[in-house]
Scaffold this motif. Structure first.
Motif, mmCIF file in Angstrom:
data_model
loop_
_atom_site.group_PDB
_atom_site.id
_atom_site.type_symbol
_atom_site.label_atom_id
_atom_site.label_comp_id
_atom_site.label_asym_id
_atom_site.label_seq_id
_atom_site.Cartn_x
_atom_site.Cartn_y
_atom_site.Cartn_z
ATOM 1 N N CYS A 19 -4.612 5.969 -1.978
ATOM 2 C CA CYS A 19 -3.833 4.802 -1.584
ATOM 3 C C CYS A 19 -3.866 3.815 -2.738
ATOM 4 O O CYS A 19 -4.949 3.367 -3.144
ATOM 5 C CB CYS A 19 -4.411 4.180 -0.321
ATOM 6 S SG CYS A 19 -3.637 2.632 0.179
ATOM 7 N N GLU B 240 0.476 5.439 0.102
ATOM 8 C CA GLU B 240 -0.385 6.614 0.226
ATOM 9 C C GLU B 240 0.237 7.816 -0.469
ATOM 10 O O GLU B 240 1.457 7.917 -0.601
ATOM 11 C CB GLU B 240 -0.614 6.976 1.700
ATOM 12 C CG GLU B 240 -1.230 5.895 2.543
ATOM 13 C CD GLU B 240 -0.204 5.106 3.328
ATOM 14 O OE1 GLU B 240 -0.541 4.550 4.382
ATOM 15 O OE2 GLU B 240 0.962 5.061 2.878
ATOM 16 N N TRP C 235 -8.790 3.825 6.601
ATOM 17 C CA TRP C 235 -7.863 4.931 6.850
ATOM 18 C C TRP C 235 -7.788 5.151 8.348
ATOM 19 O O TRP C 235 -8.815 5.168 9.040
ATOM 20 C CB TRP C 235 -8.337 6.216 6.176
ATOM 21 C CG TRP C 235 -8.150 6.245 4.695
ATOM 22 C CD1 TRP C 235 -9.079 5.937 3.739
ATOM 23 C CD2 TRP C 235 -6.948 6.607 3.987
ATOM 24 N NE1 TRP C 235 -8.535 6.085 2.479
ATOM 25 C CE2 TRP C 235 -7.235 6.505 2.602
ATOM 26 C CE3 TRP C 235 -5.673 7.026 4.367
ATOM 27 C CZ2 TRP C 235 -6.288 6.785 1.621
ATOM 28 C CZ3 TRP C 235 -4.741 7.300 3.390
ATOM 29 C CH2 TRP C 235 -5.045 7.182 2.031
ATOM 30 N N LEU D 227 0.844 -1.199 0.000
ATOM 31 C CA LEU D 227 0.000 0.000 0.000
ATOM 32 C C LEU D 227 0.876 1.245 0.000
ATOM 33 O O LEU D 227 1.820 1.330 0.800
ATOM 34 C CB LEU D 227 -0.905 0.012 1.227
ATOM 35 C CG LEU D 227 -1.814 -1.205 1.410
ATOM 36 C CD1 LEU D 227 -2.486 -1.166 2.778
ATOM 37 C CD2 LEU D 227 -2.844 -1.284 0.309
ATOM 38 N N THR E 169 -7.474 1.284 -6.020
ATOM 39 C CA THR E 169 -7.208 2.480 -5.233
ATOM 40 C C THR E 169 -8.335 2.754 -4.242
ATOM 41 O O THR E 169 -9.496 2.370 -4.471
ATOM 42 C CB THR E 169 -7.045 3.720 -6.128
ATOM 43 O OG1 THR E 169 -8.218 3.855 -6.941
ATOM 44 C CG2 THR E 169 -5.821 3.619 -7.010
ATOM 45 N N GLY F 118 0.179 0.957 4.896
ATOM 46 C CA GLY F 118 1.081 1.781 4.126
ATOM 47 C C GLY F 118 2.062 2.503 5.034
ATOM 48 O O GLY F 118 2.037 2.335 6.258
ATOM 49 N N TYR G 209 -2.714 6.832 7.559
ATOM 50 C CA TYR G 209 -2.299 5.520 7.067
ATOM 51 C C TYR G 209 -3.453 4.825 6.359
ATOM 52 O O TYR G 209 -4.593 4.831 6.841
ATOM 53 C CB TYR G 209 -1.845 4.636 8.219
ATOM 54 C CG TYR G 209 -0.631 5.135 8.947
ATOM 55 C CD1 TYR G 209 -0.752 5.968 10.048
ATOM 56 C CD2 TYR G 209 0.645 4.753 8.530
ATOM 57 C CE1 TYR G 209 0.356 6.420 10.726
ATOM 58 C CE2 TYR G 209 1.766 5.211 9.197
ATOM 59 C CZ TYR G 209 1.616 6.044 10.291
ATOM 60 O OH TYR G 209 2.727 6.487 10.958
ATOM 61 N N CYS G 210 -3.135 4.200 5.260
ATOM 62 C CA CYS G 210 -4.059 3.334 4.556
ATOM 63 C C CYS G 210 -3.820 1.899 5.040
ATOM 64 O O CYS G 210 -2.668 1.525 5.314
ATOM 65 C CB CYS G 210 -3.772 3.447 3.060
ATOM 66 S SG CYS G 210 -4.631 2.294 1.997
#
Length: 127
Positions: free
Chosen positions: A22, A6, A36, A4, A78, A118, A95-96
């Motif tokens: 992402c 971002e 998220w 992942l 995405t 991510g 953060y994803c």
């Protein structure tokens, strides 16, 4: 394994907007619920928003309801987070995350449900 990445973070004035993205790779994207999260300095990582695998069911933290919108495009692998009316308290690293779930209509709303993360993107909202 899911990777992942971002993007879209930055510095914005209070009341402004940002759109985080992402990009996922490595496995079938539609097999994962996406979320998220954000972490401010000295604080724990908190849930922000999540979206189910294929039905589009969405979940939001109370603090962002009505201001943030999560969306996903399974054809493009995405997930996005549109953030409107940003406030200084929204400042954090975002953060994803991806969660392997069997049901297509749910998404976890806590850290423990997500196995892939991510590297994060900084969002800073000035007053």
């Amino acid at each position: 394994q899911v990777q992942l990445v971002e993007s879209g973070g930055g510095l914005v004035q209070a009341g402004g907007s940002l759109r985080l993205s992402c990009a996922a790779s490595g496995r079938t994207f539609s097999n994962y619920a996406m979320g998220w999260f954000r972490q401010a300095p000295g604080k724990e990582r908190d849930f922000v928003a999540a979206i189910s695998r294929t039905t589009g069911n969405k979940y939001y933290a109370d603090s962002v309801k009505g201001r943030f919108t999560i969306s996903r495009d399974n054809a493009k692998n995405t997930v996005h987070l549109r953030m409107n009316n940003l406030k200084p308290e929204d400042t954090a690293v975002y953060y994803c995350a991806a969660a392997s779930v069997l049901r297509p209509d749910i998404a976890p709303t806590n850290n423990y449900g997500y196995g892939y993360w991510g590297q994060g993107t900084q969002v800073t909202v000035s007053s």
